[in-house]
Design a protein around this motif. Structure first.
Motif, PDB file in Angstrom:
ATOM      1  N   SER A 437       0.811  -1.219   0.000  1.00  0.00           N
ATOM      2  CA  SER A 437       0.000   0.000   0.000  1.00  0.00           C
ATOM      3  C   SER A 437       0.839   1.262   0.000  1.00  0.00           C
ATOM      4  CB  SER A 437      -0.921   0.008   1.232  1.00  0.00           C
ATOM      5  OG  SER A 437      -0.139  -0.043   2.435  1.00  0.00           O
ATOM      6  N   HIS A 438       2.186   1.131   0.008  1.00  0.00           N
ATOM      7  CA  HIS A 438       3.039   2.331  -0.006  1.00  0.00           C
ATOM      8  C   HIS A 438       2.875   3.090  -1.312  1.00  0.00           C
ATOM      9  CE1 HIS A 438       6.370   5.010   0.687  1.00  0.00           C
ATOM     10  NE2 HIS A 438       7.044   4.522  -0.365  1.00  0.00           N
ATOM     11  N   ARG A 439       2.867   2.376  -2.440  1.00  0.00           N
ATOM     12  CA  ARG A 439       2.648   3.004  -3.741  1.00  0.00           C
ATOM     13  C   ARG A 439       1.512   2.261  -4.447  1.00  0.00           C
ATOM     14  NH1 ARG A 439       8.724   4.174  -6.179  1.00  0.00           N
ATOM     15  NH2 ARG A 439       9.407   5.624  -4.529  1.00  0.00           N
ATOM     16  N   PRO A 440       0.289   2.557  -4.058  1.00  0.00           N
ATOM     17  CA  PRO A 440      -0.838   1.786  -4.612  1.00  0.00           C
ATOM     18  C   PRO A 440      -1.047   1.987  -6.098  1.00  0.00           C
ATOM     19  CG  PRO A 440      -1.631   3.657  -3.337  1.00  0.00           C
ATOM     20  CD  PRO A 440      -0.137   3.593  -3.117  1.00  0.00           C
ATOM     21  N   ASP A 441      -0.642   3.144  -6.637  1.00  0.00           N
ATOM     22  CA  ASP A 441      -0.896   3.389  -8.065  1.00  0.00           C
ATOM     23  C   ASP A 441      -0.163   2.391  -8.953  1.00  0.00           C
ATOM     24  OD1 ASP A 441      -2.392   5.496  -7.228  1.00  0.00           O
ATOM     25  OD2 ASP A 441      -0.827   7.009  -7.568  1.00  0.00           O
ATOM     26  N   GLU A 442       0.916   1.804  -8.460  1.00  0.00           N
ATOM     27  CA  GLU A 442       1.713   0.913  -9.279  1.00  0.00           C
ATOM     28  C   GLU A 442       1.183  -0.526  -9.291  1.00  0.00           C
ATOM     29  OE1 GLU A 442       5.692   1.126  -7.950  1.00  0.00           O
ATOM     30  OE2 GLU A 442       5.898   3.289  -8.267  1.00  0.00           O
ATOM     31  N   VAL A 443       0.285  -0.855  -8.350  1.00  0.00           N
ATOM     32  CA  VAL A 443      -0.151  -2.256  -8.246  1.00  0.00           C
ATOM     33  C   VAL A 443      -1.648  -2.442  -8.433  1.00  0.00           C
ATOM     34  CG1 VAL A 443       1.766  -2.946  -6.761  1.00  0.00           C
ATOM     35  CG2 VAL A 443      -0.301  -2.008  -5.724  1.00  0.00           C
ATOM     36  N   ARG A 445      -5.245  -1.639 -10.380  1.00  0.00           N
ATOM     37  CA  ARG A 445      -5.746  -1.199 -11.686  1.00  0.00           C
ATOM     38  C   ARG A 445      -6.778  -0.098 -11.551  1.00  0.00           C
ATOM     39  NH1 ARG A 445      -7.789  -6.703 -14.265  1.00  0.00           N
ATOM     40  NH2 ARG A 445      -8.857  -6.676 -12.235  1.00  0.00           N
ATOM     41  N   SER A 446      -7.439  -0.003 -10.396  1.00  0.00           N
ATOM     42  CA  SER A 446      -8.523   0.961 -10.219  1.00  0.00           C
ATOM     43  C   SER A 446      -8.306   1.719  -8.920  1.00  0.00           C
ATOM     44  CB  SER A 446      -9.878   0.247 -10.199  1.00  0.00           C
ATOM     45  OG  SER A 446     -10.913   1.137  -9.860  1.00  0.00           O
ATOM     46  N   ASP A 447      -8.720   2.982  -8.915  1.00  0.00           N
ATOM     47  CA  ASP A 447      -8.585   3.800  -7.710  1.00  0.00           C
ATOM     48  C   ASP A 447      -9.495   3.308  -6.588  1.00  0.00           C
ATOM     49  OD1 ASP A 447      -6.781   5.326  -9.105  1.00  0.00           O
ATOM     50  OD2 ASP A 447      -8.268   6.838  -9.697  1.00  0.00           O
ATOM     51  N   PRO A 451      -8.363   1.806  -1.579  1.00  0.00           N
ATOM     52  CA  PRO A 451      -9.009   2.008  -0.266  1.00  0.00           C
ATOM     53  C   PRO A 451      -9.576   0.716   0.320  1.00  0.00           C
ATOM     54  CG  PRO A 451      -9.672   3.710  -1.821  1.00  0.00           C
ATOM     55  CD  PRO A 451      -8.923   2.692  -2.610  1.00  0.00           C
ATOM     56  N   ARG A 452     -10.074  -0.142  -0.520  1.00  0.00           N
ATOM     57  CA  ARG A 452     -10.611  -1.412  -0.007  1.00  0.00           C
ATOM     58  C   ARG A 452      -9.487  -2.281   0.555  1.00  0.00           C
ATOM     59  NH1 ARG A 452     -15.092  -5.011  -3.283  1.00  0.00           N
ATOM     60  NH2 ARG A 452     -15.387  -6.609  -1.666  1.00  0.00           N
ATOM     61  N   ASP A 493     -11.493 -10.344 -10.967  1.00  0.00           N
ATOM     62  CA  ASP A 493     -12.615 -10.236 -11.904  1.00  0.00           C
ATOM     63  C   ASP A 493     -12.982  -8.804 -12.227  1.00  0.00           C
ATOM     64  OD1 ASP A 493     -12.713 -12.943 -11.913  1.00  0.00           O
ATOM     65  OD2 ASP A 493     -14.355 -13.095 -10.467  1.00  0.00           O
ATOM     66  N   GLY A 494     -12.501  -7.837 -11.462  1.00  0.00           N
ATOM     67  CA  GLY A 494     -12.857  -6.457 -11.726  1.00  0.00           C
ATOM     68  C   GLY A 494     -14.325  -6.193 -11.423  1.00  0.00           C
ATOM     69  N   GLU A 495     -14.981  -5.435 -12.299  1.00  0.00           N
ATOM     70  CA  GLU A 495     -16.360  -5.044 -12.074  1.00  0.00           C
ATOM     71  C   GLU A 495     -17.321  -6.213 -12.211  1.00  0.00           C
ATOM     72  OE1 GLU A 495     -17.203  -1.913 -14.736  1.00  0.00           O
ATOM     73  OE2 GLU A 495     -15.765  -0.515 -13.865  1.00  0.00           O
ATOM     74  N   LEU A 496     -16.856  -7.325 -12.801  1.00  0.00           N
ATOM     75  CA  LEU A 496     -17.727  -8.482 -12.972  1.00  0.00           C
ATOM     76  C   LEU A 496     -18.194  -9.017 -11.633  1.00  0.00           C
ATOM     77  CD1 LEU A 496     -19.015 -10.616 -14.799  1.00  0.00           C
ATOM     78  CD2 LEU A 496     -16.890 -11.917 -14.655  1.00  0.00           C
TER      79      LEU A 496
END
Length: 852
Positions: A437-443, A445-447, A451-452, A493-496
């Motif tokens: 969680s230190h650099r979440p943007d790199e791991v 896929r979604s904003d 937080p979850r 699965d993403g949004e699925l």
């Protein structure tokens, strides 16, 4: 009444009197012949041999007393019919009571010539009516006198005695009076009796040793031997070496023991006997794994197995234990695992039929188990009715589970595995989560996912902080493991996953509303919610790639399904709800849920092409519509047949009730017309006529479609399809003629033939189209867009481009197949017990029970 009765009237009168005499005899003396039949059935079935002589004497005396009481009550209640009673019944059966009228005289107006002429005309009409007099048919029905149908029970007993008993034993009826003397002789002189009762699960009959003269016996292991000695104590003794017991007194008058080994069985004394007993051993069951363990779609485990036993397997269990020696003990698995008991799963066994030779599949989902995708050992144990066990050899396998290929999802699953492996891994898991969680943007896929992820991390850190010894409690550990699993699914699965959850909730709410009888407006609102959730889910499913790394099925095992087809199923569910057929709607909802759980949408199918680019696809679509219309017509014909059965009883009652008050002879009252239904039965403007017109329109439509270009013309498959359609047209013509002639049952048979012929034709056309696609692919012309390949639908059934579905494979592929089969069988039994259903339906249900 008449002073001089003509001869025809006297004959009718005598026959009416005889019928009244028969009525009185049947109504008053039916208990007498019922008792006689019951006693004869008991003798034929050998009841006197199954009880002691004393009990047989008591039963015989009880029968004699009951018979005398029945005779006395019959004589007391018998009302001898008189000639006047017969005259009154015969007179009442004719309109206008002509006998009473001819016996009357004119009371007023005798001096008036006009009145006298009217009176004479009335007498002539009554005389003409009397000339047609017929004897009154006696009423011999005893249902109101025998509400429990005891007479039928007695008759059934006699039939069973004749078929399965010893009919010659009925001749012993005069000898029953001698039972008392025989009982006295037994009490004075020594005698014996002995029985052998094999275990119930063997299905073997009991043996009465007094009637067995042979010196050798073969008895199943575990049989129960019972002996009884009568007369002076010590005269009769028992010697046996089959039970292995010690310390038994040979002179005991009553003994019971179990046969465990071969040996000699002897009864010593007057009329004693001896047998050489050979025990038929009950072999223990055997169970073996059939093939390697398979990982099915979604990580479900499937293990085929076979089990055998000489009398049938009664139970079984599969045990899965962690194979610690083969585990890669690195990272979070370096600590010793927490103690977990081996997983025990009951083996699926047939609900009905023989269990002597069982071939089944164990299916379960261990994706969320701590041992998922780790080495384990598997062995199975089968048990029989004697609690003997047989065990398969242990095999080393990797326990199947869902695999995650998205890197972050795989990392979360690894954290979950470490946490469940040993709770001491919790600080290490927290450290890894902080690093991620230190650099979440790199791991991520979604904003929305970061937080979850941090929320789960906070729960884990809080659980460690609040613990007195900084040790994670098991309850908190299991809760966090569930949160990590949900997070991994969303990451993979993403949004699925969210769409699937909304769809699941909508299905559950609608199913609950259907079963609880909700208001129609609420059901409409829930249906709209389900449609919206289904639309989102289908869109996400079409955009979601298939699970990477899974072996893909061959082309013959795939199926493309459009959203329009699912919407048709939803429309049918809503239609059933509006008609109040909630049970059928609930069944379709269950099928929809099973379909969606196994659904895989192919790329590009949502565009609605549906195979329109394939030559002949339009004809296939038209023939598919004609097939559905013919199926609907067959359903309406079956409902008409049911209504004919329901209308049968009122018509018969109406005919038998004529003549009571002189009305209804011509049958032209309005009510009589309404109940007769003659026009409907003849097809002249009623329901049957409408069905015939619909059948004619369908036949003409099918004829026009045969003139259009059809797939596979000039090939063997195309010629076979054309012949099938011609056969369907002939069956439709026969069904139309049967409907116009009022033969609804025959029309239904012909319609079934037409349906089967149309399905065969569509299958042949589909085969021709598939061949055309293969030829085009071989020639380099590319794959036909939107072509619907042969394969199986998500329920495991054959499905072709015509929309025809076969059922040569099990529709249920989950672990609740046995429960579902039991529910269906119980429902068939319940419906077959409802005698108010039409006879045709009851016959169909009985044939289903005989088959399964």
């Amino acid at each position: 009444m008449m002073r001089h009765t003509p001869e025809p009237i006297r004959n009718a009168l005598r026959r009416t009197w005889a019928g009244m005499l028969a009525e009185q005899f049947f109504r008053t003396f039916w208990p007498v012949w019922t008792l006689v039949l019951l006693f004869a059935a008991a003798l034929g079935l050998g009841v006197q041999d199954a009880v002691s002589p004393g009990i047989a004497t008591v039963l015989a005396l009880g029968f004699a007393v009951a018979l005398l009481v029945a005779l006395f009550m019959g004589v007391y209640r018998f009302d001898w019919p008189t000639r006047g009673d017969a005259l009154r019944r015969l007179d009442a059966s004719m309109p206008g009571r002509p006998l009473s009228a001819l016996a009357d005289s004119q009371a007023v107006g005798t001096a008036d010539p006009a009145s006298a002429q009217v009176w004479q005309a009335h007498l002539r009409r009554m005389a003409a009516q009397l000339a047609r007099a017929r004897a009154v048919v006696p009423d011999l029905k005893l249902a109101r006198f025998d509400p429990f149908a005891l007479r039928y029970a007695a008759l059934t007993g006699v039939v069973l005695a004749v078929l399965f008993g010893a009919p010659g034993r009925v001749a012993e009826l005069p000898q029953i009076a001698q039972l008392s003397g025989r009982a006295e002789a037994v009490a004075l002189g020594p005698s014996w009796e002995a029985w052998v009762q094999p275990p119930p699960y063997t299905g073997r009959p009991s043996l009465y040793l007094n009637e067995i003269d042979r010196a050798a016996l073969e008895i199943p292991q575990g049989s129960l031997v019972t002996t009884r000695f009568y007369g002076q104590a010590g005269v009769m003794t028992l010697s046996e070496g089959v039970s292995g017991r010690e310390g038994a007194d040979p002179a005991d008058t009553a003994q019971e023991f179990e046969v465990l080994q071969s040996g000699r069985l002897s009864i010593r004394g007057p009329a004693g006997r001896e047998w050489e007993v050979t025990v038929l051993p009950d072999q223990p069951p055997s169970v073996a794994l059939a093939g390697a363990m398979q990982r099915e779609r979604g990580g479900t485990m499937r293990q085929d197995f076979t089990a055998n036993d000489d009398y049938g397997v009664t139970d079984g269990v599969a045990r899965i234990a962690l194979d610690l020696d083969r585990v890669d003990r690195r990272y979070g698995l370096s600590l010793p695992p927490e103690g977990r008991a081996a997983v025990e799963i009951p083996l699926p066994l047939p609900v009905s039929g023989s269990r002597a030779d069982v071939t089944e599949s164990l299916i379960d989902d261990f994706s969320q188990h701590p041992w998922a995708n780790l080495p384990v050992t598997l062995h199975m144990t089968a048990m029989d009715a004697r609690d003997q066990t047989g065990t398969s050899g242990a095999v080393q396998v990797v326990l199947p589970g869902r695999r995650f290929f998205e890197p972050m999802a795989a990392a979360v699953i690894e954290m979950r595995r470490d946490l469940l492996w040993n709770v001491e891994n919790a600080p290490r898991v927290v450290q890894v989560m902080r690093a991620v969680s230190h650099r979440p943007d790199e791991v991520f896929r979604s904003d929305d996912l970061a937080p979850r992820f941090r929320a789960v991390q906070d729960v884990l850190e809080a659980s460690l902080t609040t613990s007195p010894d900084a040790q994670l409690e098991p309850e908190a550990r299991d809760q966090i493991a569930e949160l990590l699993w949900d997070l991994a699914v969303v990451l993979e699965d993403g949004e699925l996953a969210d769409a699937a959850e909304r769809l699941r909730r909508a299905q559950e709410r609608l199913d609950e509303a259907v079963r609880n009888g909700a208001d129609p407006s609420e059901i409409t609102e829930l249906m709209d919610e389900l449609r919206e959730a289904l639309r989102d889910y289908m869109q996400q499913l079409a955009e979601q790639p298939q699970e990477r790394g899974d072996p893909q099925p061959s082309d013959g095992e795939q199926m493309e399904i459009t959203q329009d087809q699912i919407q048709e199923l939803l429309d049918r569910i809503q239609e059933l709800m509006q008609e109040g057929r909630m049970d059928e709607a609930a069944q379709l909802l269950a099928q929809l849920q099973a379909l969606l759980e196994n659904l895989q949408v192919a790329e590009g199918q949502g565009q609605g092409q549906g195979g329109q680019g394939q030559p002949g696809a339009g004809a296939m679509q038209d023939l598919g519509d004609a097939l559905r219309d013919q199926q609907d017509l067959a359903d309406d014909t079956f409902r008409e047949l049911q209504e004919e059965f329901n209308r049968g009883d009122p018509q018969e009652d109406g005919q038998s009730g004529e003549g009571e008050d002189g009305e209804g002879q011509d049958g032209d009252s309005p009510d009589g017309q309404g109940q007769g239904g003659g026009q409907d039965r003849t097809g002249q403007g009623g329901t049957a006529g409408d069905l015939a017109e619909r059948q004619q329109a369908l036949r003409e439509m099918l004829r026009e479609q045969q003139l259009q270009p059809l797939p596979g013309e000039g090939t063997a498959e195309g010629e076979a399809a054309l012949q099938s359609l011609e056969r369907a047209e002939r069956a439709m013509r026969d069904a139309e003629e049967a409907l116009r002639n009022g033969d609804t049952s025959g029309a239904l048979d012909r319609q079934s033939e037409a349906l089967e012929a149309m399905r065969q034709g569509l299958r042949d056309m589909d085969s021709a189209m598939a061949q055309d696609r293969r030829d085009a692919a071989d020639a380099g012309e590319g794959r036909a867009e939107g072509g619907r390949s042969e394969g199986r639908d998500p329920l495991g059934r054959d499905s072709t481009a015509s929309g025809e579905v076969g059922t040569d494979q099990d529709m249920l592929q989950s672990d609740d197949i046995q429960r579902r089969a039991r529910d269906i069988l119980d429902e068939i039994r319940r419906r077959s017990a409802e005698l108010g259903r039409p006879e045709a339906e009851l016959d169909y249900l009985r044939r289903l029970l005989d088959r399964f």
